[in-house]
Design a protein around this motif. Structure first.
Motif, PDB file in Angstrom:
ATOM      1  N   PHE A  18      48.177  52.842  36.781  1.00 48.51           N
ATOM      2  CA  PHE A  18      48.215  51.398  37.315  1.00 48.51           C
ATOM      3  C   PHE A  18      47.340  51.276  38.585  1.00 48.51           C
ATOM      4  O   PHE A  18      46.724  50.365  38.875  1.00 48.51           O
ATOM      5  CB  PHE A  18      49.650  50.730  37.691  1.00 48.51           C
ATOM      6  N   HIS A  19      46.735  52.398  39.147  1.00 47.55           N
ATOM      7  CA  HIS A  19      45.778  52.431  40.375  1.00 47.55           C
ATOM      8  C   HIS A  19      44.332  51.915  39.791  1.00 47.55           C
ATOM      9  O   HIS A  19      43.637  51.743  40.516  1.00 47.55           O
ATOM     10  CB  HIS A  19      45.614  53.840  41.001  1.00 47.55           C
ATOM     11  N   VAL A  23      43.151  52.252  30.125  1.00 52.89           N
ATOM     12  CA  VAL A  23      43.034  53.069  31.053  1.00 52.89           C
ATOM     13  C   VAL A  23      42.807  54.450  30.435  1.00 52.89           C
ATOM     14  O   VAL A  23      41.993  55.267  30.485  1.00 52.89           O
ATOM     15  CB  VAL A  23      43.999  53.492  32.220  1.00 52.89           C
ATOM     16  N   PHE A  24      44.033  54.809  29.456  1.00 54.20           N
ATOM     17  CA  PHE A  24      43.744  55.700  28.739  1.00 54.20           C
ATOM     18  C   PHE A  24      42.629  56.036  27.550  1.00 54.20           C
ATOM     19  O   PHE A  24      42.005  56.965  27.413  1.00 54.20           O
ATOM     20  CB  PHE A  24      45.206  56.182  27.963  1.00 54.20           C
ATOM     21  N   ARG A  32      47.507  50.788  50.669  1.00 51.84           N
ATOM     22  CA  ARG A  32      48.817  51.142  50.146  1.00 51.84           C
ATOM     23  C   ARG A  32      49.432  49.416  49.816  1.00 51.84           C
ATOM     24  O   ARG A  32      50.030  49.428  48.978  1.00 51.84           O
ATOM     25  CB  ARG A  32      49.558  51.730  50.745  1.00 51.84           C
ATOM     26  N   HIS A  33      49.164  48.744  50.875  1.00 53.64           N
ATOM     27  CA  HIS A  33      49.766  47.524  50.509  1.00 53.64           C
ATOM     28  C   HIS A  33      49.255  46.638  49.398  1.00 53.64           C
ATOM     29  O   HIS A  33      50.010  46.089  48.697  1.00 53.64           O
ATOM     30  CB  HIS A  33      49.304  46.623  51.844  1.00 53.64           C
ATOM     31  N   SER A  34      47.752  47.142  49.105  1.00 51.86           N
ATOM     32  CA  SER A  34      47.394  46.334  47.818  1.00 51.86           C
ATOM     33  C   SER A  34      48.030  47.226  46.681  1.00 51.86           C
ATOM     34  O   SER A  34      48.332  46.468  45.663  1.00 51.86           O
ATOM     35  CB  SER A  34      46.085  46.495  47.806  1.00 51.86           C
ATOM     36  N   MET A  35      48.191  48.343  46.773  1.00 53.55           N
ATOM     37  CA  MET A  35      48.883  49.183  45.666  1.00 53.55           C
ATOM     38  C   MET A  35      50.068  48.608  45.472  1.00 53.55           C
ATOM     39  O   MET A  35      50.526  48.216  44.262  1.00 53.55           O
ATOM     40  CB  MET A  35      48.745  50.700  45.825  1.00 53.55           C
TER      41      MET A  35
END
Length: 217
Positions: free
Chosen positions: A77-78, A118-119, A96-99
């Motif tokens: 998800f990153h 992504v995969f 980190r807040h955005s994550m």
């Protein structure tokens, strides 16, 4: 005696190649070898590797070929954060807040779609296996989804659909920092205790067939 006739076991069936590839140059055990012919079975497994050979009629001829690579540390998800690492000249804490904001918008359906993309991106770049460090276990408030392991199954289904081997590294997430309880935006990650996580992990292992634990904070 029963009416079922026992048949004498014969030699194991030999798989027939369904495809063959000729590589002008193939890296084998770290050494580049010219003129290598590969025969592949219907299950995608290599049946024969023949170095110093010429292509045969019907072979798929390739140039330089490398073995598939493994992505040993992924957070699928990153990917949604790419290009936003330094928004407004921010630091790690802003990232980190955005994550956490991205994580809070994901449910099993959205996670499947994101992970599949992504995969697939990994596959077209030469990766054939991925170790996915996974901690988006529950809903944003920490409650469980009606379908057990819904987020984990979303990842497994995404990997299966694009054809990448997945090692799901299910992560234990208990604290928001040293001696700090989980913050509201972290509740989806936690199971409440190590015992509860381990119970869920055993259930997940049975559901997926295999899983590997990982520790996180």
């Amino acid at each position: 005696m029963s009416g079922v006739k026992a048949e004498q076991a014969g030699p194991p069936a030999v798989a027939e190649p369904v495809a063959a590839f000729w590589c002008a140059l193939l890296v084998v055990d770290g050494v580049a070898q010219p003129g290598v012919r590969l025969e592949v079975g219907g299950d995608g497994r290599l049946l024969a590797v023949t170095p110093h050979s010429d292509p045969k009629p019907g072979d798929v001829c390739l140039g330089t070929v490398l073995p598939g690579m493994a992505n040993a540390h992924s957070h699928a998800f990153h990917r949604a954060l790419r290009g936003r690492t330094h928004d407004d000249a921010g630091d790690f804490w802003q990232w980190r807040h955005s994550m956490y904001a991205v994580a809070g918008r994901l449910d099993p359906e959205r996670y499947f779609l994101l992970a599949r993309a992504v995969f697939a991106e990994m596959v077209v770049c030469g990766f054939t296996a991925v170790g996915e460090f996974h901690y988006l276990h529950h809903r944003q408030d920490g409650s469980r989804y009606p379908t057990p392991h819904a987020m984990e199954l979303a990842l497994a289904d995404a990997a299966r659909e694009v054809g990448i081997r997945l090692v799901l590294l299910d992560t234990l997430y208990l604290d928001g920092g040293i001696g700090v309880p989980l913050a509201p935006e972290q509740r989806a990650f936690g199971d409440g205790s190590a015992a509860a996580w381990l119970a869920r992990w055993h259930s997940l292992r049975a559901a997926l067939g295999a899983a590997r634990p990982a520790w996180g904070g």
